[in-house]
Scaffold this motif. Structure first.
Motif, PDB file in Angstrom:
ATOM      1  N   ASP A  74       4.087   4.815   3.680  1.00 48.77           N
ATOM      2  CA  ASP A  74       3.617   5.069   2.430  1.00 48.77           C
ATOM      3  C   ASP A  74       3.641   3.872   1.478  1.00 48.77           C
ATOM      4  O   ASP A  74       4.788   3.232   0.966  1.00 48.77           O
ATOM      5  N   PRO A  75       2.715   3.705   0.996  1.00 46.33           N
ATOM      6  CA  PRO A  75       2.466   2.466   0.150  1.00 46.33           C
ATOM      7  C   PRO A  75       2.806   2.520  -1.328  1.00 46.33           C
ATOM      8  O   PRO A  75       2.546   1.730  -2.166  1.00 46.33           O
ATOM      9  N   ARG A  76       3.046   3.840  -1.738  1.00 44.64           N
ATOM     10  CA  ARG A  76       3.858   3.943  -2.769  1.00 44.64           C
ATOM     11  C   ARG A  76       5.145   3.311  -3.095  1.00 44.64           C
ATOM     12  O   ARG A  76       5.726   3.597  -4.228  1.00 44.64           O
ATOM     13  N   SER A  77       5.809   3.160  -1.907  1.00 46.55           N
ATOM     14  CA  SER A  77       7.214   2.773  -2.024  1.00 46.55           C
ATOM     15  C   SER A  77       7.263   1.228  -1.781  1.00 46.55           C
ATOM     16  O   SER A  77       6.189   0.642  -2.109  1.00 46.55           O
ATOM     17  N   PHE A  78       8.336   0.745  -1.280  1.00 47.53           N
ATOM     18  CA  PHE A  78       8.525  -0.703  -1.198  1.00 47.53           C
ATOM     19  C   PHE A  78       9.742  -1.107  -0.165  1.00 47.53           C
ATOM     20  O   PHE A  78      10.138  -0.278   0.253  1.00 47.53           O
ATOM     21  N   CYS A  79       9.473  -2.392   0.166  1.00 46.87           N
ATOM     22  CA  CYS A  79      10.618  -2.793   1.158  1.00 46.87           C
ATOM     23  C   CYS A  79      11.755  -3.235   0.311  1.00 46.87           C
ATOM     24  O   CYS A  79      12.051  -3.978  -0.259  1.00 46.87           O
TER      25      CYS A  79
END
Length: 295
Positions: free
Chosen positions: A231-236
């Protein structure tokens, strides 16, 4: 037994799907219900530790020596951040002094899937804007999703609603030219630099969090995949927590603004509590002495 207030504590909070993230509830009746349940198991004298939103003990006088609640204790998580022994970077400590009420809020961008309480800085604002530049798509023409749209370098065709195509074209005109697919059959629009950063972070996944939303890694074999698209809406989260915890040098302020800064919702009180006036930073011992006064 620790009761962590899901609206007031810092970091990841156990807010359930039945609770309104925008509607904090009074902790007293919730802790009383916890005590009543504990008494049903003979745990009358087991202390309950109130965590989250505790700043001055004098604000909790009706909890102390209250026979209805039984023995209670209090956990301080945010105030010890601003002590001489605290290992967080100096820029983080200084940022705490500038916060105002409402600058720490609950968000749901975390790859854990939980709500978390963090400082509203450029990092969170970018995540919010990323999610707002979002439209639904269909792999086939269906319903109102009949307008073709090409995604990626190969311009693979998906279908948007006509009004969403207009949104997409407006975002592209602003420089958000990269459309990225989410697990919910939506597209988010980001700059090319942001898209490269997201993909690089996903490729560099260290597997720190099983069932991570930002990657599709799982600790369970045989595929070691959670079965969902990343999901690119989140982050590492591993990357940002390492960066913010170990910032040094002249760019510390920029690092603080562009990474996740956890904090309890009471962190704004550093700027109003006279104990911290004139730039005073207590030792842990001085903080404990102050807490014992009720303030």
């Amino acid at each position: 037994v620790v009761y962590e207030d899901p609206w007031r504590a810092g970091g990841h909070n156990g807010l359930s799907n039945t609770e309104n993230p925008l509607g904090p509830e009074d902790p007293y009746p919730r802790v009383l219900a916890l005590r009543q349940a504990m008494r049903g198991f003979g745990l009358d004298d087991t202390p309950i530790i109130m965590a989250g939103g505790v700043w001055w003990l004098e604000e909790w006088e009706d909890w102390i020596d209250n026979p209805e609640l039984g023995p209670v204790a209090f956990q301080f998580g945010t105030r010890p951040l601003l002590t001489t022994e605290s290992p967080i970077p100096e820029a983080w400590k200084q940022r705490l002094r500038t916060l105002r009420q409402g600058d720490v809020y609950l968000n749901r961008f975390s790859p854990t899937g939980f709500y978390s309480s963090a400082v509203n800085n450029s990092f969170l604002q970018e995540l919010q804007a990323r999610s707002e530049r979002q439209v639904a798509f269909s792999a086939e023409p269906v319903g109102t999703h009949v307008v073709p749209y090409g995604v990626g370098a190969r311009k693979r065709e998906v279908f948007l609603a006509a009004e969403d195509l207009e949104h997409a074209q407006n975002w592209e005109a602003q420089g958000f030219t990269e459309a990225m697919r989410t697990p919910d059959s939506t597209l988010i629009f980001v700059t090319p630099d942001r898209a490269r950063e997201i993909l690089a972070d996903q490729a560099d996944c260290m597997g720190c969090l099983s069932e991570c939303r930002f990657s599709n890694w799982s600790q369970r074999g045989p595929s070691y995949s959670n079965g969902h698209k990343a999901d690119p809406r989140s982050f590492c989260i591993q990357k940002t927590l390492q960066d913010v915890a170990h910032a040094s040098g002249p760019d510390q302020d920029a690092v603080m603004d562009n990474n996740l800064m956890f904090g309890g919702t009471n962190a704004w009180r550093f700027s109003t509590d006279p104990f911290y006036s004139n730039g005073f930073v207590p030792t842990v011992g001085q903080l404990v002495e102050r807490i014992c006064t009720g303030r």
